[in-house]
Design a protein around this motif. Structure first.
Motif, PDB file in Angstrom:
ATOM      1  N   VAL A   1       0.860  -1.191   0.000  1.00 57.44           N
ATOM      2  CA  VAL A   1       0.000   0.000   0.000  1.00 57.44           C
ATOM      3  C   VAL A   1       0.891   1.234   0.000  1.00 57.44           C
ATOM      4  CG1 VAL A   1      -1.702   1.322   1.339  1.00 57.44           C
ATOM      5  CG2 VAL A   1      -1.893  -1.173   1.198  1.00 57.44           C
ATOM      6  N   PHE A   2       0.688   2.095  -1.001  1.00 59.61           N
ATOM      7  CA  PHE A   2       1.432   3.346  -1.084  1.00 59.61           C
ATOM      8  C   PHE A   2       0.646   4.403  -0.322  1.00 59.61           C
ATOM      9  CE2 PHE A   2       2.632   7.370  -2.907  1.00 59.61           C
ATOM     10  CZ  PHE A   2       3.990   7.238  -3.163  1.00 59.61           C
ATOM     11  N   GLU A   3       1.284   5.039   0.660  1.00 51.97           N
ATOM     12  CA  GLU A   3       0.581   6.112   1.381  1.00 51.97           C
ATOM     13  C   GLU A   3       1.556   7.216   1.746  1.00 51.97           C
ATOM     14  OE1 GLU A   3       0.567   6.885   4.921  1.00 51.97           O
ATOM     15  OE2 GLU A   3       1.848   5.286   5.709  1.00 51.97           O
ATOM     16  N   MET A   4       1.043   8.422   1.855  1.00 56.17           N
ATOM     17  CA  MET A   4       1.869   9.566   2.241  1.00 56.17           C
ATOM     18  C   MET A   4       1.157  10.360   3.322  1.00 56.17           C
ATOM     19  SD  MET A   4       3.113  10.767  -1.560  1.00 56.17           S
ATOM     20  CE  MET A   4       4.333  11.977  -1.058  1.00 56.17           C
ATOM     21  N   GLY A   5       0.412   9.625   4.158  1.00 55.52           N
ATOM     22  CA  GLY A   5      -0.311  10.304   5.224  1.00 55.52           C
ATOM     23  C   GLY A   5      -1.458  11.108   4.665  1.00 55.52           C
ATOM     24  N   THR A   6      -1.632  12.311   5.223  1.00 59.23           N
ATOM     25  CA  THR A   6      -2.836  13.074   4.891  1.00 59.23           C
ATOM     26  C   THR A   6      -2.538  14.324   4.053  1.00 59.23           C
ATOM     27  OG1 THR A   6      -2.680  14.196   7.027  1.00 59.23           O
ATOM     28  CG2 THR A   6      -4.079  12.258   6.936  1.00 59.23           C
ATOM     29  N   ILE A   7      -1.525  14.248   3.203  1.00 59.64           N
ATOM     30  CA  ILE A   7      -1.257  15.384   2.305  1.00 59.64           C
ATOM     31  C   ILE A   7      -2.278  15.384   1.159  1.00 59.64           C
ATOM     32  CG2 ILE A   7       1.227  15.349   2.883  1.00 59.64           C
ATOM     33  CD1 ILE A   7       1.644  14.308  -0.071  1.00 59.64           C
ATOM     34  N   ASN A   8      -2.194  16.362   0.267  1.00 60.76           N
ATOM     35  CA  ASN A   8      -3.135  16.469  -0.845  1.00 60.76           C
ATOM     36  C   ASN A   8      -3.172  15.169  -1.682  1.00 60.76           C
ATOM     37  OD1 ASN A   8      -4.507  17.078  -3.172  1.00 60.76           O
ATOM     38  ND2 ASN A   8      -3.589  19.105  -3.415  1.00 60.76           N
ATOM     39  N   PRO A   9      -4.348  14.571  -1.787  1.00 55.12           N
ATOM     40  CA  PRO A   9      -4.457  13.287  -2.487  1.00 55.12           C
ATOM     41  C   PRO A   9      -4.014  13.338  -3.955  1.00 55.12           C
ATOM     42  CG  PRO A   9      -6.622  14.110  -1.835  1.00 55.12           C
ATOM     43  CD  PRO A   9      -5.621  14.977  -1.163  1.00 55.12           C
ATOM     44  N   VAL A  10      -4.103  14.506  -4.558  1.00 53.45           N
ATOM     45  CA  VAL A  10      -3.664  14.622  -5.962  1.00 53.45           C
ATOM     46  C   VAL A  10      -2.161  14.319  -6.035  1.00 53.45           C
ATOM     47  CG1 VAL A  10      -3.458  16.168  -7.944  1.00 53.45           C
ATOM     48  CG2 VAL A  10      -5.469  16.306  -6.459  1.00 53.45           C
ATOM     49  N   ASN A  11      -1.408  14.848  -5.082  1.00 55.47           N
ATOM     50  CA  ASN A  11       0.040  14.589  -5.055  1.00 55.47           C
ATOM     51  C   ASN A  11       0.331  13.123  -4.749  1.00 55.47           C
ATOM     52  OD1 ASN A  11       0.335  17.288  -5.467  1.00 55.47           O
ATOM     53  ND2 ASN A  11       0.721  17.785  -3.317  1.00 55.47           N
ATOM     54  N   ILE A  12      -0.461  12.555  -3.849  1.00 57.46           N
ATOM     55  CA  ILE A  12      -0.249  11.142  -3.504  1.00 57.46           C
ATOM     56  C   ILE A  12      -0.438  10.273  -4.747  1.00 57.46           C
ATOM     57  CG2 ILE A  12      -0.986   9.199  -2.050  1.00 57.46           C
ATOM     58  CD1 ILE A  12      -2.071  11.238  -0.019  1.00 57.46           C
ATOM     59  N   ALA A  13      -1.510  10.551  -5.484  1.00 61.85           N
ATOM     60  CA  ALA A  13      -1.809   9.747  -6.677  1.00 61.85           C
ATOM     61  C   ALA A  13      -0.678   9.881  -7.697  1.00 61.85           C
ATOM     62  CB  ALA A  13      -3.136  10.200  -7.284  1.00 61.85           C
ATOM     63  N   GLU A  14      -0.204  11.090  -7.871  1.00 64.05           N
ATOM     64  CA  GLU A  14       0.859  11.355  -8.838  1.00 64.05           C
ATOM     65  C   GLU A  14       2.147  10.618  -8.442  1.00 64.05           C
ATOM     66  OE1 GLU A  14       1.740  15.503  -9.082  1.00 64.05           O
ATOM     67  OE2 GLU A  14       2.275  15.352 -11.224  1.00 64.05           O
ATOM     68  N   GLU A  15       2.496  10.729  -7.171  1.00 65.41           N
ATOM     69  CA  GLU A  15       3.708  10.056  -6.676  1.00 65.41           C
ATOM     70  C   GLU A  15       3.561   8.533  -6.767  1.00 65.41           C
ATOM     71  OE1 GLU A  15       6.666  11.282  -5.860  1.00 65.41           O
ATOM     72  OE2 GLU A  15       5.837  13.205  -6.506  1.00 65.41           O
ATOM     73  N   ALA A  16       2.357   8.060  -6.514  1.00 66.17           N
ATOM     74  CA  ALA A  16       2.129   6.602  -6.542  1.00 66.17           C
ATOM     75  C   ALA A  16       2.375   6.049  -7.942  1.00 66.17           C
ATOM     76  CB  ALA A  16       0.696   6.289  -6.092  1.00 66.17           C
ATOM     77  N   VAL A  17       1.918   6.783  -8.959  1.00 63.66           N
ATOM     78  CA  VAL A  17       2.113   6.311 -10.334  1.00 63.66           C
ATOM     79  C   VAL A  17       3.610   6.295 -10.665  1.00 63.66           C
ATOM     80  CG1 VAL A  17       1.640   6.777 -12.771  1.00 63.66           C
ATOM     81  CG2 VAL A  17      -0.193   7.024 -11.077  1.00 63.66           C
ATOM     82  N   LYS A  18       4.331   7.318 -10.231  1.00 63.55           N
ATOM     83  CA  LYS A  18       5.796   7.342 -10.438  1.00 63.55           C
ATOM     84  C   LYS A  18       6.446   6.154  -9.739  1.00 63.55           C
ATOM     85  CE  LYS A  18       6.643  12.270 -10.658  1.00 63.55           C
ATOM     86  NZ  LYS A  18       6.832  13.363  -9.697  1.00 63.55           N
ATOM     87  N   HIS A  19       6.030   5.930  -8.491  1.00 67.06           N
ATOM     88  CA  HIS A  19       6.563   4.834  -7.695  1.00 67.06           C
ATOM     89  C   HIS A  19       6.324   3.495  -8.410  1.00 67.06           C
ATOM     90  CE1 HIS A  19       7.664   2.781  -3.899  1.00 67.06           C
ATOM     91  NE2 HIS A  19       6.705   1.925  -4.220  1.00 67.06           N
ATOM     92  N   ALA A  20       5.121   3.347  -8.971  1.00 65.22           N
ATOM     93  CA  ALA A  20       4.781   2.104  -9.670  1.00 65.22           C
ATOM     94  C   ALA A  20       5.691   1.910 -10.883  1.00 65.22           C
ATOM     95  CB  ALA A  20       3.313   2.134 -10.096  1.00 65.22           C
ATOM     96  N   LYS A  21       5.899   2.995 -11.636  1.00 66.09           N
ATOM     97  CA  LYS A  21       6.768   2.918 -12.821  1.00 66.09           C
ATOM     98  C   LYS A  21       8.176   2.506 -12.417  1.00 66.09           C
ATOM     99  CE  LYS A  21       4.627   6.100 -16.015  1.00 66.09           C
ATOM    100  NZ  LYS A  21       4.373   7.515 -16.165  1.00 66.09           N
ATOM    101  N   ASP A  22       8.662   3.134 -11.349  1.00 73.93           N
ATOM    102  CA  ASP A  22      10.039   2.879 -10.910  1.00 73.93           C
ATOM    103  C   ASP A  22      10.228   1.484 -10.338  1.00 73.93           C
ATOM    104  OD1 ASP A  22      10.591   5.398 -11.670  1.00 73.93           O
ATOM    105  OD2 ASP A  22      10.577   6.272  -9.645  1.00 73.93           O
ATOM    106  N   HIS A  23       9.158   0.918  -9.806  1.00 74.51           N
ATOM    107  CA  HIS A  23       9.303  -0.354  -9.103  1.00 74.51           C
ATOM    108  C   HIS A  23       8.614  -1.524  -9.802  1.00 74.51           C
ATOM    109  CE1 HIS A  23      10.379   2.638  -6.057  1.00 74.51           C
ATOM    110  NE2 HIS A  23      11.147   1.682  -5.541  1.00 74.51           N
ATOM    111  N   GLY A  24       8.173  -1.311 -11.021  1.00 74.79           N
ATOM    112  CA  GLY A  24       7.648  -2.433 -11.816  1.00 74.79           C
ATOM    113  C   GLY A  24       6.268  -2.931 -11.417  1.00 74.79           C
ATOM    114  N   TYR A  25       5.454  -2.054 -10.827  1.00 72.80           N
ATOM    115  CA  TYR A  25       4.058  -2.454 -10.594  1.00 72.80           C
ATOM    116  C   TYR A  25       3.286  -2.178 -11.877  1.00 72.80           C
ATOM    117  CZ  TYR A  25       5.331  -2.569  -5.680  1.00 72.80           C
ATOM    118  OH  TYR A  25       5.934  -2.871  -4.502  1.00 72.80           O
ATOM    119  N   ASP A  26       2.492  -3.140 -12.333  1.00 72.32           N
ATOM    120  CA  ASP A  26       1.787  -2.911 -13.601  1.00 72.32           C
ATOM    121  C   ASP A  26       0.340  -2.440 -13.423  1.00 72.32           C
ATOM    122  OD1 ASP A  26       0.983  -5.362 -12.699  1.00 72.32           O
ATOM    123  OD2 ASP A  26       1.146  -6.389 -14.631  1.00 72.32           O
ATOM    124  N   TYR A  27      -0.157  -2.450 -12.188  1.00 74.82           N
ATOM    125  CA  TYR A  27      -1.481  -1.881 -11.913  1.00 74.82           C
ATOM    126  C   TYR A  27      -1.410  -0.976 -10.687  1.00 74.82           C
ATOM    127  CZ  TYR A  27      -4.155  -4.615 -15.247  1.00 74.82           C
ATOM    128  OH  TYR A  27      -4.675  -5.130 -16.405  1.00 74.82           O
TER     129      TYR A  27
END
Ligand code: GDP
Length: 295
Positions: free
Chosen positions: A159-185
């Motif tokens: 589970v990717f989480e960044m606490g309670t910061i702006n969810p738009v940023n969390i979503a954006e960072e999560a997609v980057k994280h997925a790309k960098d770490h080979g998650y396909d969904y």
């Protein structure tokens, strides 16, 4: 069980049809009046029920009777075909990103089953050989992040989480994280509210325009009938959805949401939730559902 009342009432109307050798136009019309009442009783949208029975009547009166079927059986066959059509005809699959990750954005009102179904989808994808990442974007209730973590640990999906910061940023960072770490969904669990409000829609629109999800899936609770359909209509108008996950079909829902949502919103049901366990997720098959309703 779901659809019980509807199945019973339809069966009663069809019994009368089957008993007759020949059918007059009046017989068909009378049977369709009963079908319409049965649909309304099952909480099907008024307009949807009316259009449905008009269509069946038109076909039943116009169709040549097939040699191997009695007129009564013919009408029941038409009802089966039109019920299938009403629920979208064939099953609808998830779209896949050309370049991974495929981003699925889960939306819905609080309590609809959004977090549970984020987990269910993750488990299904994992079983199909994928590497999903769950993303905690419901930042308004601390318990929501925790709940997603519990779900993730049950199925061994991070589970990717960044606490309670702006969810738009969390979503954006999560997609980057997925790309960098080979998650396909990437499965984004967004915030729910008790009612639809503008702030929520604006937040969801911002997430959408930032991460461009491949699928926006709306989670609705089958037990809430026409309310669920109205929720789907509003979300589709404000956000644009790609499909619906209809939850709690294991309960004794009358079935109205399953039968109306496609006709009212133009968007298909893609999955149904059939229990609280994370394995309880099924691809929605309109033809099978129609046969189940007709018994
Ligand atoms: P959220 O607020 O939309 O994230 O909803 P949750 O995922 O927390 O689900 C709300 C409640 O509904 C929980 O108690 C779930 O266990 C339950 N639930 C979710 N999906 C289903 C389902 O398909 N069937 C049944 N019976 N319960 C469900």
């Amino acid at each position: 069980m779901a659809f019980e009342g509807l199945s019973e009432r339809l069966e009663n109307s069809f019994k009368k049809l089957r008993a007759k050798g020949k059918l007059t136009e009046a017989d068909v019309k009378e049977a369709m009046r009963e079908v319409r009442l049965a649909l309304l009783e099952a909480d099907v949208n008024y307009k949807v029920a009316k259009e449905f029975t008009n269509k069946v009547t038109e076909r039943a009166i116009g169709d040549d009777v097939m040699e191997n079927l009695t007129p009564g059986q013919m009408v029941i066959k038409i009802v089966n075909e039109e019920l299938t059509e009403l629920m979208g005809g064939t099953e609808s699959r998830l779209s896949i990103a050309k370049h991974p990750p495929t981003v699925l954005m889960m939306c819905g009102l609080q309590g609809s089953g959004k977090t549970t179904h984020s987990g269910k989808l993750a488990l299904k994808l994992k079983k199909d050989g994928h590497r999903p990442l769950l993303v905690a974007c419901d930042v308004y209730r601390p318990a929501a992040i925790k709940q997603l973590q519990v779900v993730g640990s049950q199925i061994d999906v991070p589970v990717f989480e960044m606490g309670t910061i702006n969810p738009v940023n969390i979503a954006e960072e999560a997609v980057k994280h997925a790309k960098d770490h080979g998650y396909d969904y990437v499965i984004i669990d967004t915030a729910g509210r008790l009612h639809i409000d503008e702030a929520l829609m604006e937040e969801l629109q911002n997430i959408r325009s930032t991460v461009h999800p491949n699928e926006i899936l709306l989670v609705i609770d089958a037990m809430t009938g026409q309310d669920a359909v109205n929720v789907a209509k509003s979300f589709n108008e404000s956000l644009g959805i790609d499909g619906v996950i209809l939850t709690k079909l294991d309960g004794d829902t009358r079935g109205g949401a399953a039968l109306s949502v496609r006709a009212v919103t133009g968007k298909p049901i893609k999955f149904v939730g059939t229990g609280e366990k994370l394995e309880n997720l099924e691809v929605f098959h309109p033809a099978r559902m129609a046969s189940r309703i007709l018994g």
